[in-house]
Design a protein around this motif. Structure first.
Motif, mmCIF file in Angstrom:
data_model
loop_
_atom_site.group_PDB
_atom_site.id
_atom_site.type_symbol
_atom_site.label_atom_id
_atom_site.label_comp_id
_atom_site.label_asym_id
_atom_site.label_seq_id
_atom_site.Cartn_x
_atom_site.Cartn_y
_atom_site.Cartn_z
ATOM 1 N N VAL B 143 0.865 -1.178 0.000
ATOM 2 C CA VAL B 143 0.000 0.000 0.000
ATOM 3 C C VAL B 143 0.897 1.220 0.000
ATOM 4 O O VAL B 143 2.047 1.168 0.424
ATOM 5 C CB VAL B 143 -0.934 0.042 1.232
ATOM 6 C CG1 VAL B 143 -2.003 -1.023 1.112
ATOM 7 C CG2 VAL B 143 -0.139 -0.121 2.508
ATOM 8 N N LYS B 144 0.333 2.324 -0.506
ATOM 9 C CA LYS B 144 1.141 3.523 -0.671
ATOM 10 C C LYS B 144 0.576 4.639 0.195
ATOM 11 O O LYS B 144 -0.612 4.943 0.114
ATOM 12 C CB LYS B 144 1.103 3.928 -2.153
ATOM 13 C CG LYS B 144 2.116 4.943 -2.553
ATOM 14 C CD LYS B 144 2.085 5.131 -4.064
ATOM 15 C CE LYS B 144 2.830 6.372 -4.461
ATOM 16 N NZ LYS B 144 2.848 6.535 -5.914
ATOM 17 N N GLY B 145 1.407 5.222 1.034
ATOM 18 C CA GLY B 145 1.017 6.424 1.768
ATOM 19 C C GLY B 145 0.180 6.186 3.018
ATOM 20 O O GLY B 145 -0.012 7.105 3.789
ATOM 21 N N VAL B 146 -0.349 4.986 3.230
ATOM 22 C CA VAL B 146 -1.111 4.703 4.446
ATOM 23 C C VAL B 146 -0.524 3.462 5.112
ATOM 24 O O VAL B 146 0.053 2.616 4.442
ATOM 25 C CB VAL B 146 -2.612 4.460 4.148
ATOM 26 C CG1 VAL B 146 -3.298 5.739 3.737
ATOM 27 C CG2 VAL B 146 -2.769 3.398 3.058
ATOM 28 N N PRO B 147 -0.656 3.363 6.446
ATOM 29 C CA PRO B 147 -0.138 2.162 7.113
ATOM 30 C C PRO B 147 -0.895 0.930 6.638
ATOM 31 O O PRO B 147 -2.095 1.004 6.359
ATOM 32 C CB PRO B 147 -0.424 2.437 8.597
ATOM 33 C CG PRO B 147 -0.657 3.899 8.692
ATOM 34 C CD PRO B 147 -1.215 4.338 7.388
ATOM 35 N N PRO B 148 -0.217 -0.215 6.528
ATOM 36 C CA PRO B 148 -0.865 -1.430 6.049
ATOM 37 C C PRO B 148 -1.952 -1.894 7.012
ATOM 38 O O PRO B 148 -1.828 -1.760 8.220
ATOM 39 C CB PRO B 148 0.285 -2.443 5.980
ATOM 40 C CG PRO B 148 1.363 -1.891 6.819
ATOM 41 C CD PRO B 148 1.207 -0.413 6.799
ATOM 42 N N THR B 149 -3.061 -2.415 6.458
ATOM 43 C CA THR B 149 -4.166 -2.888 7.296
ATOM 44 C C THR B 149 -4.247 -4.403 7.310
ATOM 45 O O THR B 149 -4.654 -4.983 8.307
ATOM 46 C CB THR B 149 -5.507 -2.327 6.767
ATOM 47 O OG1 THR B 149 -5.555 -2.533 5.347
ATOM 48 C CG2 THR B 149 -5.635 -0.851 7.062
ATOM 49 N N GLU B 153 0.402 -7.140 3.919
ATOM 50 C CA GLU B 153 0.704 -5.885 3.241
ATOM 51 C C GLU B 153 1.910 -5.185 3.867
ATOM 52 O O GLU B 153 2.128 -5.263 5.074
ATOM 53 C CB GLU B 153 -0.509 -4.944 3.327
ATOM 54 C CG GLU B 153 -1.546 -5.232 2.278
ATOM 55 C CD GLU B 153 -2.742 -4.293 2.394
ATOM 56 O OE1 GLU B 153 -3.578 -4.328 1.492
ATOM 57 O OE2 GLU B 153 -2.827 -3.530 3.377
ATOM 58 N N GLN B 155 4.043 -1.203 3.582
ATOM 59 C CA GLN B 155 3.891 0.152 3.074
ATOM 60 C C GLN B 155 5.125 0.533 2.268
ATOM 61 O O GLN B 155 6.253 0.320 2.717
ATOM 62 C CB GLN B 155 3.713 1.131 4.234
ATOM 63 C CG GLN B 155 3.435 2.545 3.772
ATOM 64 C CD GLN B 155 3.329 3.518 4.940
ATOM 65 O OE1 GLN B 155 3.241 3.108 6.088
ATOM 66 N NE2 GLN B 155 3.363 4.794 4.637
ATOM 67 N N THR B 158 8.090 6.437 0.701
ATOM 68 C CA THR B 158 7.846 7.656 -0.054
ATOM 69 C C THR B 158 9.114 8.049 -0.821
ATOM 70 O O THR B 158 10.186 8.136 -0.230
ATOM 71 C CB THR B 158 7.467 8.811 0.900
ATOM 72 O OG1 THR B 158 6.451 8.335 1.759
ATOM 73 C CG2 THR B 158 6.996 10.013 0.143
ATOM 74 N N THR B 161 8.916 4.376 -4.372
ATOM 75 C CA THR B 161 7.813 3.441 -4.603
ATOM 76 C C THR B 161 8.234 2.314 -5.534
ATOM 77 O O THR B 161 7.927 1.149 -5.297
ATOM 78 C CB THR B 161 6.619 4.194 -5.217
ATOM 79 O OG1 THR B 161 6.385 5.356 -4.442
ATOM 80 C CG2 THR B 161 5.383 3.326 -5.232
#
Lengths: 226, 188
Positions: B143-149, B153, B155, B158, B161
């Motif tokens: 995932v990009k820009g948000v913490p992994p859920t 996943e 992250q 920045t 990428t």
């Protein structure tokens, strides 16, 4: 036979008067590529100096035996032999350094500083002078690469020889350790050094001119020209 | 004629002497170089499988693969060297994975030519740490820009990428090959 220069001059000319990087502008590939840190520059220069000194010595020894038609081929084989020695020894004893310098060690074979010195000097001079010349050129190369690597390392990653010299508050200029930084640093350094030389030359000229103005002969000459 | 002979003799002699000398040096250097390479691999294996005590090379697979064991010789998992394309060149990695190939133990980047200061962050602790204990089924996602859920996943970094995605891609690619081989019974 032309007048021989002194042995110490034979060594010292490589440091500045005929510095391979700043004056002859030879060997640009390793100069630009490996100088991301002072340590890399020094290691590269040491490897190059080793190859240069031994090739110069051997080639100078057998210079009269090599037919001129195959001299370049002979030089390259001899240079390549010493480069392979450096490469093998580095990979066996200093694997980290060898990894950092990567393909640039084998590429010393085609470094024009080395072939240039063989053709321009070792092929025409005795072994002692050739070795001194090679040592001088190697030292000049080392000065150039170490200063270039040092400047790029300080500004690009805040360190010098791996030790931090600039505070954390200083944001490192990444461009300095990228290829563009090599061109920028080399260009600015060359420009700066040449401007120093130019200024000194102009001052010397002015001094000579001023002296001549005082002698009657010069005054006469001035008069004629005017 | 005389020059031709001289040319032939000189070049041959130089060649023979150089070759002979290098052969001698090489017989001294080759074992050392091989030992260095082995030490590098060994170090990487124990980095990606921190609890391992010994390892062996798996012979039956077409690629390089190491099986690692704990003190009592129980198989812990695998260490898989794998490579793929990064941002501007090859990235070579060592991937540590559990015996059931479902969980990654750790990753280590061995060789890379990523952008200094940006892409090279994938070799640093904060990024690599995300892979410790990461679930790798059905595959690793980013995932990009948000913490992994989700638990599979990570992250991306920045400014790096592409390098981050390259690492994920190499891990997935390597594990896919390993799974395919296991399904065919090759690695057992």
């Amino acid at each position: 036979m032309k007048k021989q220069v002194s042995l110490s001059k034979e060594y010292a000319k490589g440091l500045w008067d005929q510095n391979p990087v700043f004056k002859q502008v030879l060997g640009m590939c390793p100069t630009l590529a490996v100088t991301v840190s002072a340590m890399n520059g020094i290691a590269m220069a040491l490897a190059t100096t080793f190859v240069l000194v031994f090739s110069s010595f051997i080639i100078s020894l057998i210079r009269k035996l090599i037919p001129s038609q195959v001299r370049i081929a002979s030089y390259i084989v001899i240079i390549a032999t010493f480069v392979t020695i450096v490469d093998l020894v580095m990979r066996a004893q200093f694997p980290d350094l060898s990894k950092a310098l990567g393909p640039y060690i084998p590429l010393i074979v085609v470094n024009c500083v080395i072939l240039g010195r063989q053709e321009a000097f070792a092929a025409k001079n005795n072994p002692l002078r050739s070795v001194l010349d090679a040592l001088g050129m190697g030292t000049g190369f080392m000065l150039a690469l170490a200063s270039l690597g040092g400047i790029r390392e300080i500004i690009g990653s805040r360190t010098l020889l791996g030790m931090q010299v600039l505070p954390d508050a200083f944001e490192p200029w990444l461009v300095m350790i990228l290829p563009a930084g090599a061109f920028l640093t080399l260009g600015l350094m060359m420009g700066f050094l040449n401007s120093l030389v130019e200024r000194r030359k102009r001052r010397d000229e002015a001094a000579v001119l001023a002296q001549h103005m005082r002698t009657p002969a010069a005054a006469m000459l001035e008069g004629q020209e005017g | 004629m005389k020059t031709i002979v001289a040319m032939l003799v000189t070049l041959s002699l130089i060649g023979v002497v150089s070759g002979g000398g290098l052969a001698m040096l090489s017989s001294w250097a080759d074992p050392l170089i091989a030992a260095n390479k082995k030490a590098d691999t060994e170090r990487a294996i124990f980095l990606v499988q921190p609890s391992a005590k010994s390892y062996e090379k798996v012979e039956k697979v077409a690629f390089e693969l190491y099986r690692v064991f704990d003190e009592t010789k129980n198989p812990l998992g695998y260490a898989l060297p794998w490579e793929g394309n990064g941002f501007q060149g090859k990235v070579r990695m060592m991937v540590g994975v559990s015996a059931d190939l479902n969980t990654i133990t750790a990753i280590e980047v061995l060789d890379q030519v990523e952008t200094p200061g940006l892409g090279t962050k994938v070799t640093e602790e904060p990024f690599r740490k995300q892979f410790q204990g990461l679930v790798a089924v059905p595959q690793v996602d980013w995932v990009k820009g948000v913490p992994p859920t989700k638990e599979n996943e990570i992250q991306t970094i920045t400014g790096a990428t592409i390098s981050s995605k390259a690492i994920v891609g190499i891990v997935n690619d390597g594990l896919a090959h390993l799974r395919k081989d296991m399904a065919q019974g090759g690695a057992q």
